[in-house]
Design an enzyme around this catalytic site. Sequence first.
Site, PDB file in Angstrom:
ATOM      1  CG  PHE A 107      -1.832   1.279   1.141  1.00 14.60           C
ATOM      2  CD1 PHE A 107      -2.965   1.273   0.349  1.00 14.60           C
ATOM      3  CD2 PHE A 107      -1.506   2.434   1.824  1.00 14.60           C
ATOM      4  CE1 PHE A 107      -3.773   2.402   0.246  1.00 14.60           C
ATOM      5  CE2 PHE A 107      -2.304   3.571   1.731  1.00 14.60           C
ATOM      6  CZ  PHE A 107      -3.445   3.545   0.934  1.00 14.60           C
ATOM      7  CG  ASP A 161       5.980   3.973   1.452  1.00 12.65           C
ATOM      8  OD1 ASP A 161       5.976   4.734   2.451  1.00 12.65           O
ATOM      9  OD2 ASP A 161       4.979   3.787   0.736  1.00 12.65           O
ATOM     10  CE  LYS A 169      -0.145   7.219   6.369  1.00  8.93           C
ATOM     11  NZ  LYS A 169      -1.364   7.942   5.980  1.00  8.93           N
TER      12      LYS A 169
END
Length: 401
Positions: free
Chosen positions: A141, A226, A255
């Site tokens: 994801f 990531d 984030k």
Amino acid sequence: MSITDTFVAVAEAHSAPTYHPLPVVVATADGAWMTDVEGRRYLDLLAGYSALNFGHCNRRLIEAAEAQLERVTLTSRAFHHDRFGAFCEQLAALCGMEMVLPMNTGAEAVESAVKTARKWGYRVKGVPAGRAKIVVAGNNFHGRTTTIISFSTDPAARADFGPYTPGFEIVPYGDLTAMRAAMTENTVAVLLEPIQGEAGVLVPPAGYLPAVRELTRERGVLFVADEIQSGLGRTGRTFACEHEGVVPDVYVLGKALGGGIVPVSAVVSSAEVLGVFRPGEHGSTFGGNPLACAVALEVIAMLRSGEYQARAAELGDRLHRELGALARTGRVTGVRGRGLWAGVDIHPGCGTGREVAEKLMDRGVLVKDTHGSTVRIAPPLVIGEEDLDWGLARLREVLGL
């Protein structure tokens, strides 16, 4: 109709149905706790998918934002501003790198990393034009843009969004043999999550990340990590890659970099890699804006202390000890994760992940389900020991223990 029902009805009537949120309407929040519109308090064990690593309304971060709001919030990259250079310098130093490409959201940062790897492949590695390939892992994801969902294996993310962007090879996560076989002379990068969050907090087999690092060096390929969810303290280290002594060629961050206040993301790498860009080839109006830089600079300062990483490691041991005990009861069929991050597979006899999340909500605890039977737990790193224990006790109740 209750106040909550009214808010939910309005939201469902006027917003595209891209989410299926729990029926709780948050009005205020502080630290690891949130309060809804009817005054009920909830312990947040999701932390905005790690965007709230430092808790809701962290005073240091709020004060940094407030101070910047009084000065300047946006210039665009048409001009320099007085927070930009420091942000890039200090984020690069935190990562042990040289250069930063600032963006806003995590998906933008992943898109930027894909463009970076391709351009590096053409300009530095010498891959023929239009033939660059990037190897990715199944169950990944990385976001929901059209390019990113083109290399997703999740039918819900892909269906009805084609035609898909070419240039990606998908191999099973944790399978080095498959990765080696997928590589050709046109491979420019391997893009991986060091821990797969959305897939259920999947930790790769021991030795996998170091082997990927060695393989990418051997083949002259970039290793792009990531760390949007796994990075910035979540796993008990600044980066999840550190658990196996791995330093990638490129970090993709987001984030928690924005402190739960503003969206901030970045691609961080060497001058050789990010230096391939020329003016006009990539950009973002809001990327690296003064407000974002001010908040991110405070986040970086907080991480430099090591306090939050240590806290995530210590409380993470407590979390996994308790979850391990639940697994031994048979009500939980699997537990994975590192630090203050866990994927908990619920026995079908105890309900689906969604049903468990709803029962926890009724008891004042908020979590998120994924892939049917799994519940993700990722509290803010500032959560207190007693609060963590209280939340886990509610989970035991829901499981009938």
